[in-house]
Motif scaffolding. Structure first.
Motif, PDB file in Angstrom:
ATOM      1  N   LYS A 103      33.481  29.912  50.565  1.00 40.75           N
ATOM      2  CA  LYS A 103      33.489  31.357  50.724  1.00 40.75           C
ATOM      3  C   LYS A 103      32.129  31.820  51.224  1.00 40.75           C
ATOM      4  O   LYS A 103      31.149  31.096  51.130  1.00 40.75           O
ATOM      5  CB  LYS A 103      33.801  32.042  49.401  1.00 40.75           C
ATOM      6  N   VAL A 104      32.106  33.042  51.735  1.00 40.04           N
ATOM      7  CA  VAL A 104      30.880  33.636  52.274  1.00 40.04           C
ATOM      8  C   VAL A 104      30.682  35.014  51.669  1.00 40.04           C
ATOM      9  O   VAL A 104      31.636  35.783  51.527  1.00 40.04           O
ATOM     10  CB  VAL A 104      30.965  33.764  53.813  1.00 40.04           C
ATOM     11  N   LYS A 105      29.436  35.321  51.294  1.00 40.54           N
ATOM     12  CA  LYS A 105      29.076  36.656  50.804  1.00 40.54           C
ATOM     13  C   LYS A 105      27.791  37.059  51.520  1.00 40.54           C
ATOM     14  O   LYS A 105      26.833  36.290  51.560  1.00 40.54           O
ATOM     15  CB  LYS A 105      28.871  36.616  49.291  1.00 40.54           C
ATOM     16  N   THR A 106      27.773  38.256  52.097  1.00 40.11           N
ATOM     17  CA  THR A 106      26.593  38.741  52.799  1.00 40.11           C
ATOM     18  C   THR A 106      26.040  39.977  52.106  1.00 40.11           C
ATOM     19  O   THR A 106      26.782  40.886  51.752  1.00 40.11           O
ATOM     20  CB  THR A 106      26.921  39.073  54.280  1.00 40.11           C
ATOM     21  N   PHE A 107      24.728  39.982  51.918  1.00 44.30           N
ATOM     22  CA  PHE A 107      23.992  41.102  51.357  1.00 44.30           C
ATOM     23  C   PHE A 107      23.097  41.663  52.452  1.00 44.30           C
ATOM     24  O   PHE A 107      22.631  40.913  53.317  1.00 44.30           O
ATOM     25  CB  PHE A 107      23.099  40.642  50.198  1.00 44.30           C
ATOM     26  N   TRP A 108      22.847  42.969  52.431  1.00 47.41           N
ATOM     27  CA  TRP A 108      21.931  43.550  53.418  1.00 47.41           C
ATOM     28  C   TRP A 108      21.163  44.708  52.802  1.00 47.41           C
ATOM     29  O   TRP A 108      21.586  45.317  51.833  1.00 47.41           O
ATOM     30  CB  TRP A 108      22.679  43.995  54.665  1.00 47.41           C
ATOM     31  N   THR A 109      20.009  44.966  53.391  1.00 47.00           N
ATOM     32  CA  THR A 109      19.176  46.083  52.957  1.00 47.00           C
ATOM     33  C   THR A 109      18.377  46.600  54.143  1.00 47.00           C
ATOM     34  O   THR A 109      18.138  45.872  55.108  1.00 47.00           O
ATOM     35  CB  THR A 109      18.221  45.676  51.811  1.00 47.00           C
ATOM     36  N   MET A 110      17.982  47.840  54.073  1.00 47.05           N
ATOM     37  CA  MET A 110      17.144  48.430  55.117  1.00 47.05           C
ATOM     38  C   MET A 110      15.745  48.714  54.581  1.00 47.05           C
ATOM     39  O   MET A 110      14.954  49.360  55.235  1.00 47.05           O
ATOM     40  CB  MET A 110      17.778  49.719  55.649  1.00 47.05           C
ATOM     41  N   THR A 111      15.434  48.211  53.399  1.00 46.34           N
ATOM     42  CA  THR A 111      14.147  48.467  52.781  1.00 46.34           C
ATOM     43  C   THR A 111      13.421  47.151  52.545  1.00 46.34           C
ATOM     44  O   THR A 111      13.990  46.233  51.955  1.00 46.34           O
ATOM     45  CB  THR A 111      14.332  49.183  51.427  1.00 46.34           C
ATOM     46  N   LEU A 147      16.669  47.801  64.452  1.00 46.96           N
ATOM     47  CA  LEU A 147      17.602  48.768  65.007  1.00 46.96           C
ATOM     48  C   LEU A 147      16.833  49.837  65.785  1.00 46.96           C
ATOM     49  O   LEU A 147      15.602  49.890  65.724  1.00 46.96           O
ATOM     50  CB  LEU A 147      18.407  49.403  63.868  1.00 46.96           C
ATOM     51  N   PRO A 148      17.533  50.696  66.521  1.00 44.55           N
ATOM     52  CA  PRO A 148      16.837  51.779  67.217  1.00 44.55           C
ATOM     53  C   PRO A 148      15.956  52.577  66.254  1.00 44.55           C
ATOM     54  O   PRO A 148      16.252  52.690  65.069  1.00 44.55           O
ATOM     55  CB  PRO A 148      17.988  52.646  67.748  1.00 44.55           C
ATOM     56  N   TYR A 149      14.886  53.112  66.773  1.00 49.78           N
ATOM     57  CA  TYR A 149      13.935  53.916  66.004  1.00 49.78           C
ATOM     58  C   TYR A 149      13.173  53.072  64.984  1.00 49.78           C
ATOM     59  O   TYR A 149      12.771  53.558  63.943  1.00 49.78           O
ATOM     60  CB  TYR A 149      14.619  55.112  65.321  1.00 49.78           C
ATOM     61  N   ASP A 150      13.025  51.767  65.280  1.00 55.56           N
ATOM     62  CA  ASP A 150      12.219  50.849  64.474  1.00 55.56           C
ATOM     63  C   ASP A 150      12.711  50.695  63.031  1.00 55.56           C
ATOM     64  O   ASP A 150      11.921  50.426  62.143  1.00 55.56           O
ATOM     65  CB  ASP A 150      10.741  51.256  64.482  1.00 55.56           C
ATOM     66  N   GLU A 151      13.980  50.855  62.790  1.00 55.08           N
ATOM     67  CA  GLU A 151      14.532  50.587  61.465  1.00 55.08           C
ATOM     68  C   GLU A 151      14.816  49.093  61.357  1.00 55.08           C
ATOM     69  O   GLU A 151      15.300  48.466  62.289  1.00 55.08           O
ATOM     70  CB  GLU A 151      15.821  51.378  61.245  1.00 55.08           C
ATOM     71  N   LEU A 152      14.498  48.501  60.212  1.00 48.29           N
ATOM     72  CA  LEU A 152      14.684  47.075  59.985  1.00 48.29           C
ATOM     73  C   LEU A 152      15.862  46.845  59.044  1.00 48.29           C
ATOM     74  O   LEU A 152      15.973  47.499  58.006  1.00 48.29           O
ATOM     75  CB  LEU A 152      13.420  46.477  59.352  1.00 48.29           C
ATOM     76  N   THR A 153      16.729  45.920  59.410  1.00 46.41           N
ATOM     77  CA  THR A 153      17.826  45.514  58.541  1.00 46.41           C
ATOM     78  C   THR A 153      17.638  44.039  58.206  1.00 46.41           C
ATOM     79  O   THR A 153      17.460  43.217  59.093  1.00 46.41           O
ATOM     80  CB  THR A 153      19.191  45.703  59.231  1.00 46.41           C
ATOM     81  N   HIS A 154      17.644  43.718  56.930  1.00 47.96           N
ATOM     82  CA  HIS A 154      17.514  42.337  56.475  1.00 47.96           C
ATOM     83  C   HIS A 154      18.845  41.907  55.880  1.00 47.96           C
ATOM     84  O   HIS A 154      19.420  42.626  55.064  1.00 47.96           O
ATOM     85  CB  HIS A 154      16.410  42.239  55.410  1.00 47.96           C
ATOM     86  N   THR A 155      19.348  40.744  56.311  1.00 43.62           N
ATOM     87  CA  THR A 155      20.597  40.222  55.767  1.00 43.62           C
ATOM     88  C   THR A 155      20.367  38.851  55.147  1.00 43.62           C
ATOM     89  O   THR A 155      19.498  38.090  55.575  1.00 43.62           O
ATOM     90  CB  THR A 155      21.698  40.092  56.840  1.00 43.62           C
ATOM     91  N   LEU A 156      21.144  38.551  54.129  1.00 41.23           N
ATOM     92  CA  LEU A 156      21.130  37.252  53.484  1.00 41.23           C
ATOM     93  C   LEU A 156      22.583  36.873  53.248  1.00 41.23           C
ATOM     94  O   LEU A 156      23.328  37.614  52.600  1.00 41.23           O
ATOM     95  CB  LEU A 156      20.379  37.316  52.157  1.00 41.23           C
ATOM     96  N   THR A 157      22.997  35.753  53.826  1.00 33.63           N
ATOM     97  CA  THR A 157      24.373  35.302  53.716  1.00 33.63           C
ATOM     98  C   THR A 157      24.409  34.028  52.884  1.00 33.63           C
ATOM     99  O   THR A 157      23.640  33.101  53.126  1.00 33.63           O
ATOM    100  CB  THR A 157      24.982  35.042  55.107  1.00 33.63           C
ATOM    101  N   VAL A 158      25.303  34.002  51.905  1.00 33.73           N
ATOM    102  CA  VAL A 158      25.437  32.867  50.999  1.00 33.73           C
ATOM    103  C   VAL A 158      26.778  32.179  51.283  1.00 33.73           C
ATOM    104  O   VAL A 158      27.825  32.819  51.230  1.00 33.73           O
ATOM    105  CB  VAL A 158      25.406  33.336  49.526  1.00 33.73           C
ATOM    106  N   LEU A 159      26.709  30.898  51.574  1.00 33.38           N
ATOM    107  CA  LEU A 159      27.906  30.069  51.706  1.00 33.38           C
ATOM    108  C   LEU A 159      28.026  29.286  50.406  1.00 33.38           C
ATOM    109  O   LEU A 159      27.077  28.606  49.999  1.00 33.38           O
ATOM    110  CB  LEU A 159      27.768  29.108  52.896  1.00 33.38           C
TER     111      LEU A 159
END
Length: 56
Positions: free
Chosen positions: A2-10, A39-51
């Motif tokens: 299974k896969v679970k993805t987490f994300w944050t913009m901070t 992302l546009p306007y210098d916003e950062l998105t960080h993702t972490l995906t767990v298999l």
């Protein structure tokens, strides 16, 4: 598997770390994948995906 993805913009989001740690504490993790996107306007998105192995 299974896969679970987490994300944050901070950067340095303590809830992000807590959420990931809580999720994986009882899982058999196979792989962890991280990524960052600007992302546009210098916003950062960080993702972490767990298999992980699905429970029986």
């Amino acid at each position: 598997m299974k896969v679970k993805t987490f994300w944050t913009m901070t950067v340095g989001d303590p809830e992000f770390d807590d959420d990931v740690n809580e999720f994986i504490k009882d899982k058999e993790v196979i792989q962890v994948i991280t990524g960052d996107t600007i992302l546009p306007y210098d916003e950062l998105t960080h993702t972490l995906t767990v298999l992980y192995k699905a429970g029986e």
